[in-house]
Design an enzyme around this catalytic site. Structure first.
Site, PDB file in Angstrom:
ATOM      1  N   ASP A  38       0.809  -1.217   0.000  1.00 54.04           N
ATOM      2  CA  ASP A  38       0.000   0.000   0.000  1.00 54.04           C
ATOM      3  C   ASP A  38       0.843   1.268   0.000  1.00 54.04           C
ATOM      4  OD1 ASP A  38       1.028  -0.323   2.483  1.00 54.04           O
ATOM      5  OD2 ASP A  38      -0.846  -0.071   3.579  1.00 54.04           O
ATOM      6  N   HIS A 241      23.217   0.951 -18.383  1.00 50.82           N
ATOM      7  CA  HIS A 241      22.167   1.355 -17.440  1.00 50.82           C
ATOM      8  C   HIS A 241      22.483   0.889 -16.018  1.00 50.82           C
ATOM      9  CE1 HIS A 241      19.009   1.881 -20.869  1.00 50.82           C
ATOM     10  NE2 HIS A 241      19.847   2.892 -20.779  1.00 50.82           N
ATOM     11  N   ASP A 258      25.882   9.955 -14.569  1.00 54.36           N
ATOM     12  CA  ASP A 258      24.785  10.415 -15.427  1.00 54.36           C
ATOM     13  C   ASP A 258      23.609  10.642 -14.478  1.00 54.36           C
ATOM     14  OD1 ASP A 258      22.795  10.848 -17.282  1.00 54.36           O
ATOM     15  OD2 ASP A 258      23.268   9.095 -18.518  1.00 54.36           O
ATOM     16  N   ASP A 269      19.598  16.474 -18.317  1.00 57.16           N
ATOM     17  CA  ASP A 269      20.181  15.143 -18.518  1.00 57.16           C
ATOM     18  C   ASP A 269      21.671  15.327 -18.803  1.00 57.16           C
ATOM     19  OD1 ASP A 269      20.766  12.539 -19.110  1.00 57.16           O
ATOM     20  OD2 ASP A 269      19.573  12.431 -20.944  1.00 57.16           O
ATOM     21  N   HIS A 348      25.288   3.193 -28.192  1.00 58.27           N
ATOM     22  CA  HIS A 348      24.016   3.945 -28.126  1.00 58.27           C
ATOM     23  C   HIS A 348      24.014   5.146 -29.067  1.00 58.27           C
ATOM     24  CE1 HIS A 348      25.999   7.036 -25.724  1.00 58.27           C
ATOM     25  NE2 HIS A 348      26.474   6.088 -24.935  1.00 58.27           N
ATOM     26  N   HIS A 352      18.985  12.527 -27.779  1.00 57.44           N
ATOM     27  CA  HIS A 352      17.528  12.404 -27.851  1.00 57.44           C
ATOM     28  C   HIS A 352      16.897  13.737 -27.488  1.00 57.44           C
ATOM     29  CE1 HIS A 352      17.844  12.226 -23.454  1.00 57.44           C
ATOM     30  NE2 HIS A 352      18.857  11.398 -23.646  1.00 57.44           N
ATOM     31  N   HIS A 359      13.576  11.615 -22.000  1.00 58.87           N
ATOM     32  CA  HIS A 359      13.541  11.170 -23.395  1.00 58.87           C
ATOM     33  C   HIS A 359      12.207  11.667 -23.940  1.00 58.87           C
ATOM     34  CE1 HIS A 359      16.288   7.578 -22.125  1.00 58.87           C
ATOM     35  NE2 HIS A 359      16.951   8.711 -22.227  1.00 58.87           N
ATOM     36  N   GLU A 383      25.553  13.070 -26.440  1.00 58.39           N
ATOM     37  CA  GLU A 383      26.166  12.226 -25.420  1.00 58.39           C
ATOM     38  C   GLU A 383      26.993  11.072 -25.989  1.00 58.39           C
ATOM     39  OE1 GLU A 383      23.156   9.780 -23.334  1.00 58.39           O
ATOM     40  OE2 GLU A 383      21.653  11.031 -24.304  1.00 58.39           O
ATOM     41  N   TYR A 387      33.209   2.826 -24.598  1.00 57.21           N
ATOM     42  CA  TYR A 387      33.135   1.875 -23.473  1.00 57.21           C
ATOM     43  C   TYR A 387      34.013   0.660 -23.779  1.00 57.21           C
ATOM     44  CZ  TYR A 387      28.994   4.813 -23.072  1.00 57.21           C
ATOM     45  OH  TYR A 387      28.149   5.897 -23.027  1.00 57.21           O
ATOM     46  N   ARG A 405      31.482   8.711 -20.998  1.00 60.90           N
ATOM     47  CA  ARG A 405      30.410   9.405 -21.743  1.00 60.90           C
ATOM     48  C   ARG A 405      30.425  10.850 -21.286  1.00 60.90           C
ATOM     49  NH1 ARG A 405      26.641   6.256 -20.789  1.00 60.90           N
ATOM     50  NH2 ARG A 405      25.421   7.149 -19.087  1.00 60.90           N
ATOM     51  N   GLU A 407      27.890  14.208 -21.682  1.00 62.60           N
ATOM     52  CA  GLU A 407      26.537  14.547 -22.167  1.00 62.60           C
ATOM     53  C   GLU A 407      26.156  15.969 -21.788  1.00 62.60           C
ATOM     54  OE1 GLU A 407      23.389  12.145 -20.402  1.00 62.60           O
ATOM     55  OE2 GLU A 407      22.045  12.662 -22.066  1.00 62.60           O
TER      56      GLU A 407
HETATM   57  N1  GLY Z   1      20.196   9.532 -18.609  1.00 61.37           N
HETATM   58  C1  GLY Z   1      19.539   8.931 -19.674  1.00 61.37           C
HETATM   59  C2  GLY Z   1      20.170   9.231 -20.959  1.00 61.37           C
HETATM   60  O1  GLY Z   1      21.249   9.758 -20.993  1.00 61.37           O
HETATM   61  O2  GLY Z   1      19.617   9.045 -21.980  1.00 61.37           O
HETATM   62 MN    MN Z   2      20.569  11.303 -22.380  1.00 61.13          MN
HETATM   63 MN    MN Z   3      21.974  10.900 -19.390  1.00 66.98          MN
END
Ligand code: GLY
Ligand code: MN
Ligand code: MN
Length: 439
Positions: A38, A241, A258, A269, A348, A352, A359, A383, A387, A405, A407
């Site tokens: 709950d 992730h 991130d 982001d 990747h 985005h 996103h 970004e 890797y 990375r 970004e």
């Molecule tokens: N933090 C999610 C991305 O970079 O897309």
């Molecule tokens: Mn991102």
């Molecule tokens: Mn990100």
């Protein structure tokens, strides 16, 4: 306080209505989400619904009606209830909502079932989220069916259209107020990243840096983080992730963070990767500068008229060449790109849309499937990452276990772009200097 006001929401509704010929649009609020038994997650309004009315409570609906002659907006809300006020806080209720929101009518949500049939009567089109199966939408479809079977009703719903595409096309171009909210989110996220750089030292846990960033966000009044933070020391950065954030940060490793906050429902982001002990090793620096170079070149190519698909292709070429320069890939760039070998080290996309959602689910292609061209007011993350897994014996040992990375959040302007997160330390020198400072 949100920078958006009722007039902004009203003009968005007018724009949406101008993109349909006639019919009934139903937009639903997000449902509360159970965490366990709950207990619930903190409530977060549906972005599409919020975009069109700014109403933050659950159990609410926005209905927009358009005929050849007129339009009407109707908000359904939970009524004020003493019991709910005692346990969960006061709801606005019908009268106050009517006074605040610039809609034509406000009704008690409990009357929806009895009113929806009349709202749909004599209409030929219904606009909903086609993939939504809430009881409200089922009720609307059932009512449309009943009307279809009722004698004397001359016009019936004969087409159900997707409304999300129309709203999300609108969401692509951010207004000045929306950009200001994104800037507010980015400014606070910048502070959190800088403090993480200052705090970092071998022996801390990933979650300690995460906790400090959350503290920075919440202390300044951010209502939420845009997504689950990634704080990934060393080889953990190679799990894209990675959200465990339980590991110890080790001397000589990098840490990839991130993490970002949401401000008045607008996302930021941001990713930065920096040395746990404040100094890059030669190998880390070499890879870092390659990723940074790619990121700067891609950002520099952004301006109105450029297609997102082209930017993706360009970034892959640059990343592939970087991997060749590092000796990680061997061969001709063109051949490697064709066989997608660069994807092993950079799997990747380049970025985005970002806005009310991290996103942002805005379209990437037009109705013909052609990549959209950038237009002033769009916001996209850039970004790039490289890797290299610790167990990859095809790569020189000095590079193994490095995951990087970088970004930033980029606004397309009339003449080019504005990097909304340009204030966050990024060059090797800026990052190392920030790491030397104390919180
Ligand atoms: N933090 C999610 C991305 O970079 O897309
Ligand atoms: Mn991102
Ligand atoms: Mn990100």
């Amino acid at each position: 306080m949100s920078l958006m006001n009722e007039i902004h929401y009203e003009s968005r509704r007018e724009k949406l209505l101008s993109s349909v010929e006639e019919g009934v649009i139903i937009l639903t609020s997000a449902s509360p989400k159970t965490r366990s038994n709950d207990t619930e997650y903190p409530y977060r309004q549906s972005s599409d619904f919020y975009y069109m009315c700014g109403f933050q409570e659950d159990n609410a609906l926005l209905i927009l009606v358009k005929t050849k002659e007129a339009t009407k907006s109707i908000l359904f809300v939970e009524p004020y209830n003493e019991e709910h006020a005692l346990w969960n806080g006061a709801r606005l209720g019908v009268q106050k909502a009517q006074a605040i929101f610039r809609v034509d009518e406000v009704h008690d949500i409990n009357n929806y079932a009895s009113l929806i049939k009349d709202i749909l009567r004599e209409h030929i089109a219904l606009y909903i989220d086609l993939f939504e199966d809430s009881s409200w939408i089922i009720q609307a479809k059932n009512s449309a069916k009943e009307l279809h079977e009722t004698r004397g009703v001359k016009r019936h719903i004969k087409a159900i259209h997707d409304v999300t595409h129309l709203i999300r096309t609108q969401r692509l171009i951010k207004s000045n107020e929306e950009i200001s909210e994104i800037k507010n989110a980015v400014a606070l996220t910048a502070k959190a990243h800088h403090e993480a750089m200052k705090l970092s030292k071998p022996g801390l846990h990933e979650y300690e840096l995460q906790a400090h960033m959350s503290y920075v966000f919440q202390r300044a009044g951010a209502q939420a983080e845009s997504y689950g933070a990634i704080v990934a020391g060393g080889n953990n950065a190679n799990t894209l992730h990675y959200i465990d954030n339980r590991d110890v940060l080790r001397d000589g490793d990098l840490v990839l963070i991130d993490a970002a906050c949401e401000w008045e429902l607008y996302a930021s982001d941001i990713t930065r990767t920096f040395p746990v002990n404040g100094r890059f090793t030669a190998a880390q620096r070499t890879v870092y500068e390659k990723v940074l170079d790619v990121q700067l070149r891609v950002i520099d190519a952004m301006k109105p008229g450029v297609k997102r698909d082209w930017l993706q292709q360009y970034s892959e070429e640059l990343l592939c060449q970087a991997l060749i320069d590092l000796g990680i890939l061997k061969g001709e760039c063109k051949t490697l790109l064709e066989s997608k070998e660069h994807k092993k080290y950079s799997p990747h996309g380049i970025g985005h849309w970002m806005g009310l959602d991290v996103h942002d689910p805005c379209p990437y292609v037009d109705d013909e499937g052609e990549s959209l061209q950038f237009v002033a007011g769009m916001v996209m993350t850039i970004e790039p990452g490289i890797y290299i897994r610790a167990d990859d014996e095809t790569v020189e040992e000095k590079y193994r276990g490095i995951g990087i990375r970088i970004e930033d959040d980029i606004l397309i302007t009339q003449n080019g772009y504005e990097n909304l997160s340009a204030m966050i330390a990024k060059t090797v020198e800026e990052v190392e200097n920030m790491c030397q400072e104390s919180v």
